[in-house]
Motif scaffolding. Sequence first.
Motif, PDB file in Angstrom:
ATOM      1  N   ILE A  73      -3.352   9.718  51.409  1.00 29.06           N
ATOM      2  CA  ILE A  73      -4.614   9.000  51.599  1.00 29.06           C
ATOM      3  C   ILE A  73      -5.796   9.808  51.084  1.00 29.06           C
ATOM      4  N   SER A  74      -5.547  11.024  50.678  1.00 30.95           N
ATOM      5  CA  SER A  74      -6.613  11.909  50.220  1.00 30.95           C
ATOM      6  C   SER A  74      -7.022  11.592  48.784  1.00 30.95           C
ATOM      7  N   CYS A  75      -8.310  11.444  48.578  1.00 32.47           N
ATOM      8  CA  CYS A  75      -8.832  11.226  47.224  1.00 32.47           C
ATOM      9  C   CYS A  75      -8.520  12.405  46.319  1.00 32.47           C
ATOM     10  N   ASP A  76      -8.420  13.582  46.903  1.00 31.79           N
ATOM     11  CA  ASP A  76      -8.111  14.754  46.086  1.00 31.79           C
ATOM     12  C   ASP A  76      -6.708  14.669  45.481  1.00 31.79           C
ATOM     13  N   LYS A  77      -5.848  13.843  46.045  1.00 35.41           N
ATOM     14  CA  LYS A  77      -4.505  13.626  45.493  1.00 35.41           C
ATOM     15  C   LYS A  77      -4.465  12.384  44.610  1.00 35.41           C
ATOM     16  N   THR A  78      -5.108  11.302  45.054  1.00 34.71           N
ATOM     17  CA  THR A  78      -5.022  10.046  44.300  1.00 34.71           C
ATOM     18  C   THR A  78      -5.852  10.059  43.023  1.00 34.71           C
ATOM     19  N   MET A  79      -6.960  10.765  43.001  1.00 28.92           N
ATOM     20  CA  MET A  79      -7.793  10.773  41.788  1.00 28.92           C
ATOM     21  C   MET A  79      -7.075  11.397  40.593  1.00 28.92           C
ATOM     22  N   PRO A  80      -6.450  12.572  40.722  1.00 30.04           N
ATOM     23  CA  PRO A  80      -5.702  13.088  39.574  1.00 30.04           C
ATOM     24  C   PRO A  80      -4.590  12.130  39.130  1.00 30.04           C
ATOM     25  N   GLN A  81      -3.929  11.481  40.079  1.00 27.27           N
ATOM     26  CA  GLN A  81      -2.893  10.509  39.714  1.00 27.27           C
ATOM     27  C   GLN A  81      -3.488   9.385  38.867  1.00 27.27           C
ATOM     28  N   ALA A  82      -4.610   8.856  39.297  1.00 24.97           N
ATOM     29  CA  ALA A  82      -5.248   7.763  38.564  1.00 24.97           C
ATOM     30  C   ALA A  82      -5.740   8.224  37.199  1.00 24.97           C
ATOM     31  N   LEU A  83      -6.369   9.366  37.167  1.00 26.68           N
ATOM     32  CA  LEU A  83      -6.923   9.871  35.909  1.00 26.68           C
ATOM     33  C   LEU A  83      -5.825  10.164  34.891  1.00 26.68           C
ATOM     34  N   ILE A  84      -4.769  10.811  35.326  1.00 27.11           N
ATOM     35  CA  ILE A  84      -3.677  11.129  34.402  1.00 27.11           C
ATOM     36  C   ILE A  84      -2.966   9.850  33.956  1.00 27.11           C
TER      37      ILE A  84
END
Length: 155
Positions: A73-84
Amino acid sequence: PTIEETTEKAIASAIPTHNHPSALKAAQCVAVSIFLLRKGISKEELKKYIEDNFDYDLSISLDEMRKTSKFEISCDKTMPQALISFFEANSIEETAINAISLGADADTVAAIACSIDEAYYGIDKDLEEKILSYIPQEFIEKIKEVNSIYNEMVR
């Protein structure tokens, strides 16, 4: 609008539902990414900008990410996933497939990744019509309203 105005609006839009420092940073990153892509920045330049200004590690490949990906649920984990997912794609369809292939919080990751992707590749009109055919009319009216406000802002 400027980058500063864009980040201010991103924060204002995120506060009601995601009032946490990492979520506000993520909202700013998405908004700035869209802003810069619409100004013509390349994917490579954007990746460097994000790493330098938002402190996301974008060095891991999508294949490597799949090995350890799990629901977060952490943005610090989901943002790299989305960006990559976006950086390793050549179309909105590939971006969506990349995001979903990670498992994890697939709907959130895909929504973020595809919103950034649209600013870079645009969206095929046939695909847009198909997507809109699944959305209730009252939602479509809200989408048109938001688009109208956006168009007024960027004039």
